[in-house]
Every structure is written in C-alpha cells, then in structure tokens.
Design a protein around this motif. Structure first.
Motif, PDB file in Angstrom:
ATOM      1  N   HIS A  36       0.837  -1.200   0.000  1.00 28.62           N
ATOM      2  CA  HIS A  36       0.000   0.000   0.000  1.00 28.62           C
ATOM      3  C   HIS A  36       0.875   1.254   0.000  1.00 28.62           C
ATOM      4  N   ALA A  37       1.950   1.232   0.758  1.00 27.63           N
ATOM      5  CA  ALA A  37       2.857   2.387   0.825  1.00 27.63           C
ATOM      6  C   ALA A  37       3.484   2.666  -0.530  1.00 27.63           C
ATOM      7  N   LYS A  38       3.829   1.605  -1.274  1.00 27.39           N
ATOM      8  CA  LYS A  38       4.406   1.781  -2.610  1.00 27.39           C
ATOM      9  C   LYS A  38       3.380   2.418  -3.550  1.00 27.39           C
ATOM     10  N   ASP A  39       2.141   1.894  -3.504  1.00 30.13           N
ATOM     11  CA  ASP A  39       1.091   2.454  -4.358  1.00 30.13           C
ATOM     12  C   ASP A  39       0.827   3.920  -3.996  1.00 30.13           C
ATOM     13  N   LEU A  40       0.827   4.192  -2.711  1.00 25.37           N
ATOM     14  CA  LEU A  40       0.587   5.549  -2.232  1.00 25.37           C
ATOM     15  C   LEU A  40       1.698   6.494  -2.691  1.00 25.37           C
ATOM     16  N   SER A  41       2.930   6.027  -2.602  1.00 22.41           N
ATOM     17  CA  SER A  41       4.074   6.834  -3.014  1.00 22.41           C
ATOM     18  C   SER A  41       4.006   7.153  -4.499  1.00 22.41           C
ATOM     19  N   LYS A  42       3.599   6.171  -5.295  1.00 21.47           N
ATOM     20  CA  LYS A  42       3.480   6.396  -6.744  1.00 21.47           C
ATOM     21  C   LYS A  42       2.391   7.414  -7.046  1.00 21.47           C
ATOM     22  N   ALA A  43       1.252   7.294  -6.365  1.00 23.31           N
ATOM     23  CA  ALA A  43       0.160   8.247  -6.591  1.00 23.31           C
ATOM     24  C   ALA A  43       0.584   9.656  -6.197  1.00 23.31           C
ATOM     25  N   GLU A  44       1.291   9.788  -5.086  1.00 23.94           N
ATOM     26  CA  GLU A  44       1.781  11.104  -4.656  1.00 23.94           C
ATOM     27  C   GLU A  44       2.744  11.676  -5.687  1.00 23.94           C
ATOM     28  N   LYS A  45       3.594  10.825  -6.227  1.00 22.04           N
ATOM     29  CA  LYS A  45       4.549  11.264  -7.242  1.00 22.04           C
ATOM     30  C   LYS A  45       3.820  11.724  -8.505  1.00 22.04           C
ATOM     31  N   ASP A  46       2.780  10.966  -8.903  1.00 20.30           N
ATOM     32  CA  ASP A  46       2.011  11.323 -10.101  1.00 20.30           C
ATOM     33  C   ASP A  46       1.324  12.678  -9.927  1.00 20.30           C
ATOM     34  N   VAL A  47       0.743  12.903  -8.753  1.00 24.81           N
ATOM     35  CA  VAL A  47       0.084  14.187  -8.501  1.00 24.81           C
ATOM     36  C   VAL A  47       1.105  15.320  -8.511  1.00 24.81           C
ATOM     37  N   ALA A  48       2.265  15.084  -7.891  1.00 23.92           N
ATOM     38  CA  ALA A  48       3.315  16.108  -7.855  1.00 23.92           C
ATOM     39  C   ALA A  48       3.795  16.440  -9.267  1.00 23.92           C
ATOM     40  N   GLU A  49       3.932  15.420 -10.112  1.00 23.55           N
ATOM     41  CA  GLU A  49       4.357  15.656 -11.498  1.00 23.55           C
ATOM     42  C   GLU A  49       3.312  16.462 -12.265  1.00 23.55           C
ATOM     43  N   SER A  50       2.023  16.140 -12.033  1.00 27.12           N
ATOM     44  CA  SER A  50       0.957  16.908 -12.689  1.00 27.12           C
ATOM     45  C   SER A  50       0.973  18.356 -12.229  1.00 27.12           C
ATOM     46  N   ALA A  68       3.553  20.025 -11.137  1.00 26.95           N
ATOM     47  CA  ALA A  68       4.724  20.671 -11.728  1.00 26.95           C
ATOM     48  C   ALA A  68       4.458  21.025 -13.189  1.00 26.95           C
ATOM     49  N   THR A  69       3.798  20.114 -13.904  1.00 24.33           N
ATOM     50  CA  THR A  69       3.468  20.374 -15.310  1.00 24.33           C
ATOM     51  C   THR A  69       2.514  21.551 -15.434  1.00 24.33           C
ATOM     52  N   LEU A  70       1.506  21.592 -14.564  1.00 17.89           N
ATOM     53  CA  LEU A  70       0.553  22.698 -14.608  1.00 17.89           C
ATOM     54  C   LEU A  70       1.230  24.032 -14.283  1.00 17.89           C
ATOM     55  N   SER A  71       2.130  24.023 -13.335  1.00 19.40           N
ATOM     56  CA  SER A  71       2.862  25.254 -13.013  1.00 19.40           C
ATOM     57  C   SER A  71       3.673  25.728 -14.208  1.00 19.40           C
ATOM     58  N   ARG A  72       4.326  24.790 -14.875  1.00 21.15           N
ATOM     59  CA  ARG A  72       5.135  25.138 -16.049  1.00 21.15           C
ATOM     60  C   ARG A  72       4.243  25.680 -17.177  1.00 21.15           C
ATOM     61  N   LEU A  73       3.132  24.989 -17.454  1.00 23.34           N
ATOM     62  CA  LEU A  73       2.246  25.420 -18.533  1.00 23.34           C
ATOM     63  C   LEU A  73       1.630  26.781 -18.233  1.00 23.34           C
ATOM     64  N   THR A  74       1.253  27.007 -16.984  1.00 24.29           N
ATOM     65  CA  THR A  74       0.679  28.293 -16.603  1.00 24.29           C
ATOM     66  C   THR A  74       1.690  29.416 -16.777  1.00 24.29           C
ATOM     67  N   ALA A  75       2.942  29.155 -16.390  1.00 17.61           N
ATOM     68  CA  ALA A  75       3.993  30.161 -16.556  1.00 17.61           C
ATOM     69  C   ALA A  75       4.251  30.439 -18.032  1.00 17.61           C
ATOM     70  N   ARG A 113      -4.699  15.053 -13.682  1.00 18.18           N
ATOM     71  CA  ARG A 113      -4.436  15.246 -12.263  1.00 18.18           C
ATOM     72  C   ARG A 113      -5.670  14.896 -11.431  1.00 18.18           C
ATOM     73  N   ASP A 114      -6.850  15.245 -11.941  1.00 15.92           N
ATOM     74  CA  ASP A 114      -8.084  14.955 -11.220  1.00 15.92           C
ATOM     75  C   ASP A 114      -8.224  13.453 -10.986  1.00 15.92           C
ATOM     76  N   GLU A 115      -7.944  12.660 -12.022  1.00 18.39           N
ATOM     77  CA  GLU A 115      -8.024  11.210 -11.872  1.00 18.39           C
ATOM     78  C   GLU A 115      -6.972  10.706 -10.890  1.00 18.39           C
ATOM     79  N   THR A 116      -5.754  11.220 -11.005  1.00 21.42           N
ATOM     80  CA  THR A 116      -4.681  10.803 -10.093  1.00 21.42           C
ATOM     81  C   THR A 116      -4.989  11.205  -8.660  1.00 21.42           C
ATOM     82  N   ALA A 117      -5.576  12.410  -8.495  1.00 24.44           N
ATOM     83  CA  ALA A 117      -5.934  12.873  -7.155  1.00 24.44           C
ATOM     84  C   ALA A 117      -7.005  11.980  -6.537  1.00 24.44           C
TER      85      ALA A 117
END
Length: 520
Positions: free
Chosen positions: A82-96, A98-105, A287-291
């Motif tokens: 469960h911790a591994k799955d949770l870590s991956k989901a957190e990473k996916d949300v963080a990447e999304s 970061a992408t949104l911040s870059r696109l907005t800028a 991101r919504d799906e990952t969240a």
C-alpha cells in the motif's frame, strides 16, 4: 480599484495552486493517519499477547497468538504494498502539479508577448487611422457594415420581443388542458385523425373552449417568432459578410503599412496560448483522476489493505480476547491494570484518529469540488477572452473577499462567475475602428475573428483611429456562457451551465482568439 484581465487570471491561478496544495497536504495527513491506525492495532495486538501470557495457559496462548500473528503479518505485508502504491500516486500528482505550473507560466509569457505585439499594432493603427478613414472605399464599406449591423440588431430585438410575447401571451392557452388537448391532437387541421365518436365529443369540447377562434391566435403566437428569427439570422449573416469585407480592407491597410509581421506574430502567440490551454485542460483532467486515486489510497481505500486491516480488527475482536479483557478488568493486579490501561489508551487514540480522518475526508471532498468549479470558471474566463490585456474589472473584490467567499462555499460558482461578467469592461481606447459597428452577438461589438481557425481575416483598429466619433466600449452581456448567435439562455449568465470540456473531449478552447482592437 480596477484590475486587468491578465492579473485577474493570475489571481485565479494562485487560488488554484492553493487548493491543490491543501489537497496534497490533506491526502498526506490521511495517509499518515491510516498508517498510525495500523500501528495502533499492531500495538494493541502485542498488549493482548502480554495479557494472555499472564492469564492463560500455554496451549490457549499459542492458539490466540497464532491467530493474531497471522493477521498482523498480512497487515504488515499489505501495508508495504500500500505504501508503494501511495508513493506512486503522490509522485504522479506532484508531477501533474509541476506540469501545470510550467504550462501556466508559459501561458503567462505568451500572453505578455501577445500584449507587446498588440501595443505595436495599436501604435501603427494610430498613425494610419486618419488617412485610411478618408479613403472613399473604406468609408463606404464602413457605413454599409454599420447600417447592416443595425438592421441585424433591430431584427434580433424584434425576435426576442416576439419570443417573450410567445412565452407571456401563450401561457393562458398552455394552461388550458382542453385547449391543449385539441391543439396537440391537431383538431381543425388536416393532420387530425379520430373516429366519428371521438370527433363528435371533440367538437363539443371545441365549442366549450372556443377552439375555432382561439386556435389561429395561438398558431400566430408560435409562428411569428419562428419567421422573425429566420429573418434575423439572415440579416446577421448579411451583416457578418459585410463586416468580413471591411475586415479585409483593414487587414490590407495594416499589411501595406508594414504591420503584417506584427499581425502574424500575434496570430502565432494566440496559437501558442490555445495550444497551452489544451494542454492545461488535459493535464488538469489527468491530475483529477490521479488525485482521486491518491485520495482513495490515502484513506486506506486499497481493497487488499482494507481486507488485511479488517482481519486484524476481527482477530482483536474475537470472543476469547474480549473475555480475556473483561476478566482482566474484574481482577485488580498491577500488571493487568497497566496492560488494560494501555489497551484502553490505544483504542482511544484509534477513535480520535477515526474522528479526525472523517473530518479530513469531508474537507478533501469539498476541496476537490471547489477545484473543479474553479477550473470551470477559469475556462469560461479564457473562453470569453477576459484575460485579454485590455480587459478590465471594476471590482477588485473579485480576487479578494468574493474569491474567499467562493472558496469557503459562501458563494456558488455560478454566482461568482456572474459577478465577473457584470464587472468586466474594456479599457479606454479598445473600441473597433471607430465606426461603432455592433452585431447582436451576445453584446459583443464584433463577431468575426482575426485568426485563421475561424476563417476570418479581421483586424480591429484600436481607439478611434479611423475617425467617426461613435466609438464605444464593448462588454459581453449576461446572455449565457460563450455567447453566440441565437436565442439567449432564459436563465441568464448562470443558467447556461459551465462549458469546460472534461475527460474524453478534445480540450480545446472554443473561441476565436484575442482581438487586436475592440470587443471580441
């Protein structure tokens, strides 16, 4: 104090980042809480082992220890997965994020580039305006376009009045069930089909309600708006064609004066903005799906994890364990009392965690709903081109108290968006070429587009560069999201719903880009 479109959008972007940040923080808190509950249960299991060693014979101890240990082992294994799955989901949300911040800028930079070219074009138009306005061909075409636009606007006003009359004056007819029965049956027309007996009784009903006299009036109420709308739409198309011809003359003038590279640079900047908006929508949906996945995992929603933890809870709730605890409470020994107190403490902490988790789950649900509503508002904001550099808003409270009220749930998304629409205006010197041509396009001054994707070649001259002191400032009305030709939504600006595409749609902005001059 007024605020400009780009700054207003930046404030909404900042609010969106705050929502996402809080979502992430709550998800992490929930994840830590789920881990703590598991560890509390493991600690409780160990305490029961110790209690069993004090009060039970070795054979019974072994059986009890085996049941608890098996449930513990499974829970530990599942917790690791469960911790591994949770870590991956957190990473996916963080990447999304970061992408949104870059696109907005990147979008903000593209908008600045667009604004720079817009200013250059405005300066060039100011130099050319007087001379171009004096050219006979341009003056004649502008007068024609203005006249046709007025005719189209008058036709649409008559249509809307007829449609309002249809709703108002037609109500008594629609409220009469006998009249509507005969009307829907086609009584008195070639479409009426009934046997002789039904015809006889229908004739009696028709005499009672005066159907023969009332039917032509109701038919006229329904027919007039249809014919007026057809006429109005023809007039609109004629006016749009005349406007397109005027657009071509404007474009030729600006290109001949050396403005073509600037205009093309603006088009390129607009295409960049549109492409970034499409990427933003797609990334937001991803991101919504990952969240959602992260939220489920952080709340211990992994089915295997829930099953493993459930088995541990069941093991600790066995009848023999509860009997053991009850007997320990009845007898007063130092060791028993200490272990029982620790068990009670563990259960109290688990209960506190459950209560806090319930609150955090509700908060996370609220934040997710608010985030999607803000995404809808941002979409409409861009779709209406309120982020254009010349768009202004009279109420700075829109990014202050009113924004806080919306985020806290005190103002609905529809109401908040409606206040944006009411406050919006165009800054001084953003009218069209000065002739005041205004097609009835939801209150906008011009309907065609300067961008290739809409098939037009429009160039809107800023200020009153081409003379004609009838310059006006355009402001979209409250006739529904997105505007467009046709009957306005009866529900006003908040009645049409939000049009942001969600997962599965193309995710492109359905508008024609910024105008270089007046209303969009």
């Amino acid at each position: 104090m007024s605020i400009r479109g780009p700054e207003a959008l930046a404030s909404l972007d900042e609010a969106m980042r705050d929502i996402r940040r809080e979502e992430d923080e709550i998800s992490k808190r929930l994840a830590r809480s789920a881990e703590r509950v598991t560890k509390i249960k493991e600690s409780e299991a160990e305490l029961f082992r110790q209690l069993a060693q004090l009060r039970l014979d070795p054979a019974v101890q072994g059986e009890l220890d085996g049941a608890i240990s098996a449930a513990e082992a499974k829970a530990r294994d599942m917790l690791k997965t469960h911790a591994k799955d949770l870590s991956k989901a957190e990473k996916d949300v963080a990447e999304s994020d970061a992408t949104l911040s870059r696109l907005t800028a990147e979008r903000a930079e593209a908008l600045k580039l667009f604004e720079g070219h817009q200013s250059e074009l405005k300066a060039l138009a100011a130099k050319l305006g007087a001379s171009i306005a004096r050219e006979p061909a341009f003056a004649a075409k502008r007068a024609q376009a203005t006249e046709l636009a007025d005719i189209a606007a008058q036709s649409m006003r008559k249509t809307e009045q007829a449609e309002a009359d249809q709703d108002d004056k037609g109500k008594p007819y629609r409220d009469d069930p006998l009249f509507m029965y005969l009307w829907e049956a086609g009584y008195g027309t070639a479409s009426y089909r009934a046997n002789n007996l039904i015809r006889y009784f229908d004739g009696m009903v028709a005499n009672i309600v005066g159907f023969q006299k009332a039917r032509p009036n109701f038919a006229m109420l329904n027919e007039i708006p249809l014919r007026l709308r057809e006429h109005a739409e023809r007039q609109i198309e004629i006016a749009k064609a005349a406007e397109a011809e005027l657009d071509a003359l404007e474009t030729q003038a600006i290109d001949a004066a050396g403005g073509k590279p600037i205009r093309e640079a603006m088009e390129a900047a607009q295409k960049t903005i549109d492409a970034l908006d499409a990427q933003i929508v797609a990334t937001e949906d991803q991101r919504d799906e990952t969240a959602k996945t992260l939220g489920t995992l952080s709340q211990g929603g992994n089915p295997a994890f829930e099953s493993a933890l459930g088995e541990l809870v069941v093991a600790l709730g066995r009848e023999d364990i509860q009997t053991l605890l009850a007997e320990a409470r009845r007898t007063r020994t130092g060791q028993d009392d200490t272990i029982v107190a620790q068990i009670d403490d563990a259960r109290a902490r688990a209960k506190e965690e459950d209560a806090e988790t319930a609150e955090q789950k509700e908060r996370l649900k609220t934040l997710a709903a608010r985030r999607r509503e803000l995404e809808d508002i941002q979409w409409e904001f861009k779709k209406q081109r309120f982020d254009d550099p010349r768009s202004t808003f009279r109420e700075d409270k829109l990014v202050g108290d009113l924004l806080d009220g919306f985020l806290r749930g005190g103002i609905s998304a529809a109401s908040y968006w409606e206040q944006w629409q009411r406050s919006q205006n165009w800054s001084a010197g953003t009218s069209d070429w000065g002739g005041g041509v205004g097609l009835p396009n939801n209150g906008r001054q011009r309907s065609s587009s300067p961008w290739p994707d809409n098939g037009g070649s429009t160039f809107n001259w800023p200020d009153s560069s081409f003379g004609g002191g009838n310059s006006t400032k355009s402001k979209p009305s409250n006739g529904g999201f997105g505007g467009g030709w046709g009957r306005p939504s009866s529900g006003g600006s908040s009645g049409g719903g939000f049009s942001r595409p969600r997962t599965g749609s193309s995710g492109t902005r359905k508008h024609s880009g910024f105008k270089t001059g007046g209303g969009f």
